[in-house]
Design an enzyme around this catalytic site. Structure first.
Site, PDB file in Angstrom:
ATOM      1  N   ALA A  14       4.207  -3.104  -2.834  1.00  0.00           N
ATOM      2  CA  ALA A  14       5.152  -2.962  -2.056  1.00  0.00           C
ATOM      3  C   ALA A  14       6.135  -3.883  -2.353  1.00  0.00           C
ATOM      4  CB  ALA A  14       5.621  -2.734  -0.654  1.00  0.00           C
ATOM      5  N   GLU A  37       4.023 -15.136   0.194  1.00  0.00           N
ATOM      6  CA  GLU A  37       3.119 -14.913  -0.181  1.00  0.00           C
ATOM      7  C   GLU A  37       1.809 -15.548   0.799  1.00  0.00           C
ATOM      8  OE1 GLU A  37      -0.562 -13.393  -0.006  1.00  0.00           O
ATOM      9  OE2 GLU A  37       1.195 -11.870  -0.800  1.00  0.00           O
ATOM     10  N   SER A  43       1.462  -9.245  -6.975  1.00  0.00           N
ATOM     11  CA  SER A  43       1.234  -8.296  -7.878  1.00  0.00           C
ATOM     12  C   SER A  43       0.317  -7.465  -8.902  1.00  0.00           C
ATOM     13  CB  SER A  43       2.089  -8.470  -8.966  1.00  0.00           C
ATOM     14  OG  SER A  43       4.202  -8.641  -8.285  1.00  0.00           O
ATOM     15  N   CYS A  47      -6.874  -2.165  -5.881  1.00  0.00           N
ATOM     16  CA  CYS A  47      -8.077  -1.039  -6.647  1.00  0.00           C
ATOM     17  C   CYS A  47      -9.018  -1.448  -7.494  1.00  0.00           C
ATOM     18  CB  CYS A  47      -6.763   0.245  -7.049  1.00  0.00           C
ATOM     19  SG  CYS A  47      -5.633   1.363  -5.838  1.00  0.00           S
ATOM     20  N   ASN A 336       3.773   1.272  -4.406  1.00  0.00           N
ATOM     21  CA  ASN A 336       4.777   0.780  -5.029  1.00  0.00           C
ATOM     22  C   ASN A 336       5.965   1.691  -5.292  1.00  0.00           C
ATOM     23  OD1 ASN A 336       3.455  -1.675  -8.269  1.00  0.00           O
ATOM     24  ND2 ASN A 336       1.925   0.081  -6.983  1.00  0.00           N
ATOM     25  N   ARG A 473      -7.523  32.234  -7.184  1.00  0.00           N
ATOM     26  CA  ARG A 473      -7.759  33.469  -7.481  1.00  0.00           C
ATOM     27  C   ARG A 473      -8.507  33.799  -5.952  1.00  0.00           C
ATOM     28  NH1 ARG A 473     -10.430  35.429 -12.950  1.00  0.00           N
ATOM     29  NH2 ARG A 473     -10.038  37.519 -12.049  1.00  0.00           N
TER      30      ARG A 473
END
Length: 486
Positions: A14, A37, A43, A47, A336, A473
């Site tokens: 972010a 930072e 960056s 994950c 992001n 369905r």
């Protein structure tokens, strides 16, 4: 006219997406951008950590999308290993301190300018200094949950949230961890992904989950499918297991994990209990927090009540478009997007983040797990009445080689037939089918409308009726029966 100063707390998805987008819109003569930072990396793809630990991808460099040097080359003053310890909203400044002493191996070259430093610097690496801002972005992420039990902070117990965490765990495994006893505490996304990583490295893996089934992000009946598959993959998965103690040896390192009912040997322990918003700074500054502990923002990602402060990523709550309520959903995809919106607005443009439908996908070995929208418990919580259906199908035409089974569960609102949620558990080709449902949820479609979706078909890719449409369905028929009272 002097350039405005944008200060960003947090150098991952972010924060640096916001910095990059703001820089695209405003040059350094108009907008000075400084980011702080506390870690060694910026960056990066958190994950990807399980796949680095598991040996499928190289790391950590392969997981870094843009290095600190690349950000600095774009006139973003990124200061690594620098921690923000206080936000002074009245004085429009933040207090920072350097985590590495000058000249140490961990120090990063900062580049850029230091024009925002106030004169009332305390001096020294421990005392810290004040840095002014005109506009502030809070992107402090989330922190792994650690239960308050004996031994939880012992050497050999690992949380996995940052690349620094991943590097510590990967280093502890060494070149050949085969035969080590690994215990994963918690069977959410991180837990099952780390279980896979450790199995791939040859460890004997036990997963301890206090809930009824693994994957609390699924309904229990779907979680039971994950449980069965994990055990079949050689991962001992124990449910209803509340951890009470991490036992240690004479050297202080972990040796076992105790629950109320049993003890499991452990050479290492990985925490997969989920995360909470890291909003300590925001709370101490008096910024508004929601029930989850995440920052409350408006559609422009501006912190409520503060015209000059934005927040995004894992430290905020977001609007659930299906339930209409705020939720904390820590995902890099959201972070992001938040950063793009924040960067546009902080640079004088205009953008909004409308909300999410709660889509997530994961895997453990060859089992794919996906969900979007509401679970039964979440629908109950907000007062929605619904019907549910579950179908069994295959990823391809049944006669085509490689067709694999999958189970699809669908929730639809009673009377209206509005789609409320979908869960999918299956093998290759199952997980990404959840995107069909995510689009339908975002569009507010009914299950009847979904049955007419013009999806691609060929035997190598799908049965004539895609499994998601088969479920739609069946759900449409269930809604019709419910309406007729049959």
């Amino acid at each position: 006219m002097a350039a405005q100063r944008l200060v960003i707390i947090g150098g991952d998805a972010a924060g640096m997406s916001a910095a990059s987008q703001a820089r695209r819109l405003k040059g350094p003569d108009e907008l000075e951008i400084t980011a702080f930072e506390r870690g060694h990396f910026t960056s990066y793809s958190a994950c990807g950590i399980p796949y680095w630990v598991g040996g499928q991808v190289d790391g950590p460099e392969a997981l870094v999308a843009r290095t600190a040097e690349e950000h600095r080359a774009r006139a973003i003053d990124l200061r690594m290993r620098t921690e923000v310890t206080e936000i002074d909203t009245a004085g429009k400044r933040v207090r920072v301190r350097d985590l590495d002493p000058p000249g140490s191996a961990g120090e990063q070259s900062v580049g850029g300018t230091n024009g925002g430093t106030d004169d009332d610097t305390d001096g020294g690496t421990d005392g810290g200094r004040w840095e002014r801002y005109d506009r502030l972005v809070i992107a402090t992420g989330a922190r792994p949950l650690r239960p308050r039990i004996p031994g939880i902070d012992a050497p050999g117990v690992y949380g996995v949230q940052s690349l620094d965490d991943g590097r510590t765990l990967a280093d502890s495994l060494g070149e050949d961890p085969a035969g080590l006893d690994a215990v994963v505490v918690g069977a959410g996304y991180i837990g099952v992904e780390m279980a896979e990583a450790l199995v791939n490295r040859g460890c004997r893996v036990t997963v301890l989950e206090r809930g009824e089934q693994p994957m609390s992000t699924l309904d229990p009946d779907m979680g039971a499918l994950v449980h069965e598959a994990m055990c079949g993959l050689g991962i001992e998965t124990v449910t209803g297991a509340e951890v009470t103690e991490v036992r240690t040896g004479h050297d202080g390192r972990v040796t076992a994990v105790r629950t109320r009912d049993a003890e499991y040997p452990a050479d290492l322990v990985v925490l997969g209990l989920g995360v909470r918003p890291e909003t300590t700074l925001a709370r101490e500054a008096g910024l508004p927090l929601g029930a989850s502990g995440g920052l409350i923002t408006d559609l422009s990602m501006r912190v409520r009540g503060y015209d000059d402060i934005w927040a995004g990523g894992d430290c905020v709550e977001v609007l659930d478009l299906v339930s209409g309520r705020p939720r904390h959903i820590p995902l890099g995809t959201h972070a992001n997007k938040h950063g793009q919106v924040i960067g546009s607005n902080a640079a004088g443009g205009y953008a909004t983040f409308p909300g999410v439908v709660g889509t997530a996908v994961s895997k453990v070995c060859d089992l794919e797990i996906a969900r979007t929208g509401l679970l039964e418990a979440q629908a109950d919580e907000v007062g929605l009445r619904y019907v549910t259906v579950t179908i069994e199908s295959t990823s391809r035409a049944g006669y085509y080689p490689g067709a694999r089974p999958m189970t699809v569960k669908m929730l639809a609102e009673r009377r209206t037939g509005r789609l409320l949620g979908v869960q999918i558990v299956g093998r290759e080709g199952a997980g990404k089918r959840v995107d069909i449902a995510a689009v339908a949820l975002t569009a507010g479609m009914t299950v009847e409308q979904m049955t007419a979706l013009d999806l691609g078909y060929a035997p190598p890719f799908s049965p004539v009726w895609d499994p998601v449409l088969v479920a739609a369905r069946k759900a449409a028929r269930a809604v019709a029966r419910d309406m007729s009272g049959a």
